[in-house]
Design a protein around this motif. Structure first.
Motif, PDB file in Angstrom:
ATOM      1  N   UNK A  44       3.251 -23.440  -3.997  1.00  0.00           N
ATOM      2  CA  UNK A  44       3.983 -23.263  -2.738  1.00  0.00           C
ATOM      3  C   UNK A  44       5.493 -23.173  -2.941  1.00  0.00           C
ATOM      4  N   UNK A  45       5.943 -23.252  -4.189  1.00  0.00           N
ATOM      5  CA  UNK A  45       7.388 -23.266  -4.471  1.00  0.00           C
ATOM      6  C   UNK A  45       7.854 -21.930  -5.058  1.00  0.00           C
ATOM      7  N   UNK A  46       9.046 -21.541  -4.706  1.00  0.00           N
ATOM      8  CA  UNK A  46       9.713 -20.386  -5.311  1.00  0.00           C
ATOM      9  C   UNK A  46       8.864 -19.111  -5.218  1.00  0.00           C
ATOM     10  N   UNK A  47       8.440 -18.759  -4.034  1.00  0.00           N
ATOM     11  CA  UNK A  47       7.705 -17.511  -3.850  1.00  0.00           C
ATOM     12  C   UNK A  47       8.131 -16.842  -2.548  1.00  0.00           C
ATOM     13  N   UNK A  48       7.770 -15.586  -2.429  1.00  0.00           N
ATOM     14  CA  UNK A  48       8.028 -14.833  -1.209  1.00  0.00           C
ATOM     15  C   UNK A  48       6.935 -13.781  -1.072  1.00  0.00           C
ATOM     16  N   UNK A  49       6.392 -13.657   0.101  1.00  0.00           N
ATOM     17  CA  UNK A  49       5.307 -12.702   0.319  1.00  0.00           C
ATOM     18  C   UNK A  49       5.761 -11.268   0.056  1.00  0.00           C
ATOM     19  N   UNK A  50       4.950 -10.550  -0.714  1.00  0.00           N
ATOM     20  CA  UNK A  50       5.142  -9.116  -0.967  1.00  0.00           C
ATOM     21  C   UNK A  50       6.523  -8.776  -1.526  1.00  0.00           C
ATOM     22  N   UNK A  51       7.088  -9.681  -2.297  1.00  0.00           N
ATOM     23  CA  UNK A  51       8.425  -9.452  -2.846  1.00  0.00           C
ATOM     24  C   UNK A  51       8.450  -8.252  -3.787  1.00  0.00           C
ATOM     25  N   UNK A  52       7.356  -8.017  -4.518  1.00  0.00           N
ATOM     26  CA  UNK A  52       7.306  -6.927  -5.490  1.00  0.00           C
ATOM     27  C   UNK A  52       6.281  -5.850  -5.109  1.00  0.00           C
ATOM     28  N   UNK A  53       5.885  -5.835  -3.857  1.00  0.00           N
ATOM     29  CA  UNK A  53       4.912  -4.839  -3.408  1.00  0.00           C
ATOM     30  C   UNK A  53       5.581  -3.481  -3.199  1.00  0.00           C
ATOM     31  N   UNK A  54       5.017  -2.452  -3.818  1.00  0.00           N
ATOM     32  CA  UNK A  54       5.490  -1.090  -3.611  1.00  0.00           C
ATOM     33  C   UNK A  54       4.763  -0.497  -2.409  1.00  0.00           C
ATOM     34  N   UNK A  55       5.513   0.186  -1.540  1.00  0.00           N
ATOM     35  CA  UNK A  55       4.928   0.699  -0.296  1.00  0.00           C
ATOM     36  C   UNK A  55       5.220   2.182  -0.141  1.00  0.00           C
ATOM     37  N   UNK A  56       4.227   2.892   0.345  1.00  0.00           N
ATOM     38  CA  UNK A  56       4.377   4.299   0.684  1.00  0.00           C
ATOM     39  C   UNK A  56       3.564   4.543   1.950  1.00  0.00           C
ATOM     40  N   UNK A  57       4.257   4.522   3.094  1.00  0.00           N
ATOM     41  CA  UNK A  57       3.562   4.604   4.366  1.00  0.00           C
ATOM     42  C   UNK A  57       2.711   3.354   4.558  1.00  0.00           C
ATOM     43  N   UNK A  58       1.428   3.563   4.811  1.00  0.00           N
ATOM     44  CA  UNK A  58       0.508   2.430   4.973  1.00  0.00           C
ATOM     45  C   UNK A  58      -0.121   1.987   3.655  1.00  0.00           C
ATOM     46  N   UNK A  59       0.188   2.724   2.585  1.00  0.00           N
ATOM     47  CA  UNK A  59      -0.384   2.412   1.273  1.00  0.00           C
ATOM     48  C   UNK A  59       0.509   1.434   0.525  1.00  0.00           C
ATOM     49  N   UNK A  60      -0.077   0.414  -0.065  1.00  0.00           N
ATOM     50  CA  UNK A  60       0.686  -0.576  -0.830  1.00  0.00           C
ATOM     51  C   UNK A  60      -0.032  -0.875  -2.145  1.00  0.00           C
ATOM     52  N   UNK A  61       0.731  -1.334  -3.120  1.00  0.00           N
ATOM     53  CA  UNK A  61       0.154  -1.726  -4.403  1.00  0.00           C
ATOM     54  C   UNK A  61       0.960  -2.868  -5.013  1.00  0.00           C
ATOM     55  N   UNK A  83     -14.537  -3.649 -11.764  1.00  0.00           N
ATOM     56  CA  UNK A  83     -13.933  -3.757 -10.434  1.00  0.00           C
ATOM     57  C   UNK A  83     -12.486  -4.215 -10.552  1.00  0.00           C
ATOM     58  N   UNK A  84     -11.632  -3.627  -9.731  1.00  0.00           N
ATOM     59  CA  UNK A  84     -10.233  -4.030  -9.739  1.00  0.00           C
ATOM     60  C   UNK A  84     -10.065  -5.334  -8.979  1.00  0.00           C
ATOM     61  N   UNK A  85      -9.093  -6.124  -9.420  1.00  0.00           N
ATOM     62  CA  UNK A  85      -8.837  -7.400  -8.758  1.00  0.00           C
ATOM     63  C   UNK A  85      -8.170  -7.161  -7.417  1.00  0.00           C
ATOM     64  N   UNK A  86      -8.374  -8.062  -6.451  1.00  0.00           N
ATOM     65  CA  UNK A  86      -7.766  -7.874  -5.129  1.00  0.00           C
ATOM     66  C   UNK A  86      -6.245  -7.889  -5.212  1.00  0.00           C
ATOM     67  N   UNK A  87      -5.620  -7.177  -4.303  1.00  0.00           N
ATOM     68  CA  UNK A  87      -4.160  -7.077  -4.301  1.00  0.00           C
ATOM     69  C   UNK A  87      -3.533  -8.415  -3.948  1.00  0.00           C
ATOM     70  N   UNK A  88      -2.537  -8.799  -4.715  1.00  0.00           N
ATOM     71  CA  UNK A  88      -1.832 -10.061  -4.467  1.00  0.00           C
ATOM     72  C   UNK A  88      -0.672  -9.826  -3.510  1.00  0.00           C
ATOM     73  N   UNK A  89      -0.392 -10.833  -2.701  1.00  0.00           N
ATOM     74  CA  UNK A  89       0.720 -10.750  -1.753  1.00  0.00           C
ATOM     75  C   UNK A  89       1.692 -11.913  -1.907  1.00  0.00           C
ATOM     76  N   UNK A  90       1.262 -12.990  -2.556  1.00  0.00           N
ATOM     77  CA  UNK A  90       2.135 -14.143  -2.796  1.00  0.00           C
ATOM     78  C   UNK A  90       2.776 -13.956  -4.163  1.00  0.00           C
ATOM     79  N   UNK A  91       4.051 -13.620  -4.179  1.00  0.00           N
ATOM     80  CA  UNK A  91       4.736 -13.287  -5.425  1.00  0.00           C
ATOM     81  C   UNK A  91       5.757 -14.369  -5.778  1.00  0.00           C
TER      82      UNK A  91
END
Length: 416
Positions: A57-74, A1-9
């Protein structure tokens, strides 16, 4: 199983942050240099600047490195690109953070497993760290005229390793703060450039002083009590050179050589020297800094000078000048009989200025003058060492002492 997608980068890795916490400590004193002003119930107020937060909680930003294509993200970029870099970089930072010479590395590790790889991985990790921060990404965006975050991330992947050639050709020293009550802080720009002629107030976000400038030093704290300083050889040979001029043969993405045994280590900084480095780190930070103790967040309160141009007047950021080899050529022979060569500035035999004799002679004269001036400025202070395989370490210290003695005689004889 693949690990859940991270959003806190985290743009400063949590494992790296923890190197700046004391044993048994789990939270930083985290300072927002530009706290937001918000409106609540019709009233304006400024958010609290000083927080007490863990590395999560330090030095992060949500979805900073998330690649997006329409509604699809990785988050594949975060996991696979930064995942490998962080894994290799962590080992390198740990090795250099405790570095006490190659001989010590091999005494604990006779086969030298991972040592060579660490020397290669550290500049690569540092280069990724330069680009992965919000400021670094905004800089890339402005350079390539990216229209969306995807383009910026792809540009980072292509431009990654931009600084490694010149870092590899620089003079490396790991300084320590073990004897100083104040230790190093961590900022949102861990790999910091310092040039005494490039004032922070003149560097409009997201621009920074270029590494190609002769006077640009690289400061990279490796933990609470260790910091890597990389200085261009040209500045080491002539500290009086114009710091804004371009380094000889400044370039990127080219093959070069690095002699690991020339890495300097063991110098213990004084309290004010640690404060000056922290002052540089703080003033070059974009928005956030963190420390194990609250008072360390305010180096300007205790440092002897906050004048940007005078922070290195005593040349404390320079390595031990007597232990920097003054060679003019590096040659490597291969098993097939072929030979690869470059001079100290990475120029190959086909370059018309390869082993430039005029430049070499001028630098030799300046370097001898610089050695004496450095010895005078650093007299009585802790000095760096190199691996003593060929007695360079003790010879360098002996010549320095001779020059200091000669300088004392001259002063006495001239009535000064």
């Amino acid at each position: 199983m693949s690990s859940p997608q991270s959003h806190v980068h985290h743009y400063v890795s949590r494992w790296y942050q923890r190197r700046f916490l004391k044993t048994g400590q789990f939270k930083f004193h985290y300072l927002d240099l530009r706290p937001d002003t918000v409106v609540s119930n019709g009233k304006k107020y400024q958010r609290r600047a000083l927080l007490h937060w863990s590395p999560d909680r330090c030095f992060y930003k949500d979805d900073l490195y998330t690649l997006k294509l329409g509604n699809w993200t990785t988050d594949d970029f975060e996991k696979h690109f930064f995942g490998v870099i962080d894994t290799n970089g962590r080992h390198a930072v740990e090795l250099f953070g405790d570095f006490n010479g190659l001989s010590k590395c091999f005494s604990n590790n006779p086969e030298g497993k991972g040592v060579r790889e660490a020397f290669m991985a550290l500049p690569q990790y540092m280069d990724a760290q330069r680009f992965r921060t919000p400021r670094g990404l905004d800089f890339l965006k402005s350079v390539v005229s990216a229209k969306d975050p995807n383009e910026t991330l792809l540009a980072m992947r292509h431009l990654y390793r931009f600084h490694t050639t010149m870092w590899t050709e620089g003079v490396w020293e790991i300084v320590r703060a073990r004897n100083s009550p104040t230790k190093f802080i961590v900022t949102d720009e861990p790999v910091t450039f310092f040039n005494r002629r490039a004032y922070p107030s003149e560097l409009t976000y997201p621009k920074d002083v270029g590494l190609e400038r002769t006077g640009t030093r690289t400061l990279f704290p490796l933990g609470l009590d260790s910091c890597l300083i990389i200085t261009h050889l040209q500045l080491v040979r002539n500290p009086w050179t114009n710091p804004t001029e371009s380094r000889v043969n400044a370039r990127a993405y080219q093959q070069t050589m690095f002699k690991m045994t020339d890495t300097q280590f063991g110098r213990e900084l004084e309290e004010d020297e640690v404060l000056r480095i922290n002052n540089i780190l703080k003033r070059r930070a974009t928005r956030y800094i963190a420390a194990a103790e609250e008072e360390w967040l305010y180096p300007e309160r205790h440092v002897t000078t906050t004048s940007w141009a005078k922070l290195d007047d005593d040349w404390f950021l320079l390595p031990h000048l007597y232990k920097v080899p003054f060679h003019g050529e590096i040659m490597v022979g291969w098993k097939d009989g072929s030979v690869w060569a470059q001079d100290e500035y990475g120029r190959n035999p086909g370059n018309p200025k390869y082993k430039d004799p005029k430049l070499h002679e001028e630098e030799w004269i300046r370097h001898q003058m610089a050695e004496r001036e450095w010895a005078r400025k650093r007299a009585g202070k802790s000095v760096a060492h190199v691996d003593n395989f060929s007695r360079e370490d003790e010879v360098g210290d002996a010549i320095m002492k001779e020059h200091l003695a000669e300088g004392i005689v001259v002063k006495q004889g001239s009535g000064q």
